[in-house]
Design an enzyme around this catalytic site. Structure first.
Site, PDB file in Angstrom:
ATOM      1  N   SER A 151       0.854  -1.186   0.000  1.00 29.61           N
ATOM      2  CA  SER A 151       0.000   0.000   0.000  1.00 29.61           C
ATOM      3  C   SER A 151       0.886   1.230   0.000  1.00 29.61           C
ATOM      4  O   SER A 151       2.062   1.166   0.405  1.00 29.61           O
ATOM      5  CB  SER A 151      -0.873  -0.004   1.260  1.00 29.61           C
ATOM      6  OG  SER A 151      -1.475   1.245   1.495  1.00 29.61           O
ATOM      7  N   TYR A 164      -2.310   0.524  10.721  1.00 30.67           N
ATOM      8  CA  TYR A 164      -2.242  -0.008   9.360  1.00 30.67           C
ATOM      9  C   TYR A 164      -0.861   0.224   8.760  1.00 30.67           C
ATOM     10  O   TYR A 164      -0.245  -0.693   8.204  1.00 30.67           O
ATOM     11  CB  TYR A 164      -3.318   0.672   8.506  1.00 30.67           C
ATOM     12  CG  TYR A 164      -3.324   0.260   7.056  1.00 30.67           C
ATOM     13  CD1 TYR A 164      -3.839  -0.966   6.660  1.00 30.67           C
ATOM     14  CD2 TYR A 164      -2.836   1.121   6.071  1.00 30.67           C
ATOM     15  CE1 TYR A 164      -3.870  -1.338   5.326  1.00 30.67           C
ATOM     16  CE2 TYR A 164      -2.865   0.765   4.738  1.00 30.67           C
ATOM     17  CZ  TYR A 164      -3.377  -0.473   4.363  1.00 30.67           C
ATOM     18  OH  TYR A 164      -3.399  -0.831   3.042  1.00 30.67           O
TER      19      TYR A 164
END
Length: 249
Positions: A151, A164
């Site tokens: 990501s 995250y």
């Protein structure tokens, strides 16, 4: 020999002058394949690979495999080590492993609950590590390829994304270590860093941020899948180690 072992080993032969039989194609396993980027990856690889579609939702996997000739459902909870060991037991040779399963539980360092940190690390890092470790013999046998869908959060930490981002930075380090260790054994390892992508997870994130969802602002899952396919189908002399994608808007 059970039916699954026959599928993994690909014993069917192509007829002279015909296209390669499905069972002769290389085998790819994609986690998180029931929806989003994982489903798009499966669709992108289907013309060239046999597929194992991993996920927890057996019904969704069955619906997905029905649309992809040469695909089999591989329903397993990747956070359950015992279930993983049982699921990989008959995979003797694996050409491609795509880690697409993931979660995004957000929060500031001050406010995020310990459960959010644990859940992100459990799914986004530890499940990736354990599944790869269990499949290393099969990947080495095929001189295979591991693709980690990371990501933008694995390269830049934003306020409120601490749990995250920590998990994605960690899995970036794992992929780098795996590449350094296994490249001499013929394995290729690719980290893909997509920006924000139009998925169900993204809708939940935007709702949590209190924003208005506009899919035009985001990458399409098919665009990320095309990058994965490019890495997987690269010529043997080329090792695409990192791919970064960003929305154009």
């Amino acid at each position: 020999m059970g039916p699954w072992r026959h599928f993994y080993r690909g014993a069917m032969a192509a007829q002279p002058g015909s296209e390669p039989a499905t069972a002769e194609r290389p085998l790819a396993l994609a986690t998180g394949a029931s929806r989003g980027i994982g489903a798009a990856v499966a669709t992108a690889l289907q013309p060239t690979h046999r597929l194992l579609l991993g996920g927890r939702d057996a019904g969704a996997l069955a619906a997905r495999t029905a649309k992809l000739p040469g695909a089999r459902a591989w329903p397993v909870d990747v956070t359950d080590p015992a279930a993983l060991r049982a699921a990989v037991a008959e995979i003797e040779r694996l050409d491609v492993l795509v880690h697409s399963a993931g979660v995004a539980e957000l929060g500031t360092v001050e406010e995020a609950a310990p459960s959010a940190w644990r859940r992100n690390l459990e799914v986004n890092l530890l499940a990736v590590v354990e599944l790869t470790r269990l499949l290393l013999p099969a990947l080495r046998a095929a001189r295979g390829h591991v693709v980690v869908i990371n990501s933008g959060g694995g390269r830049n930490a934003r306020p409120g994304w601490g749990p995250y981002a920590a998990s994605k930075f960690a899995v970036r380090g794992f992929a780098d270590a795996l590449r350094a260790e296994e490249e001499p054994n013929g394995l290729r390892v690719t980290s893909v860093y997509p920006g924000r992508t139009d998925t169900e997870m993204q809708r939940a994130v935007v709702a949590g941020e209190g924003g208005e969802y506009d899919p035009r602002r985001f990458l399409r899952p098919e665009s990320v899948a095309a990058a994965v396919r490019t890495a997987v189908l690269a010529t043997p002399d080329a090792h695409l180690t990192e791919l970064i994608l960003r929305p154009t808007l």
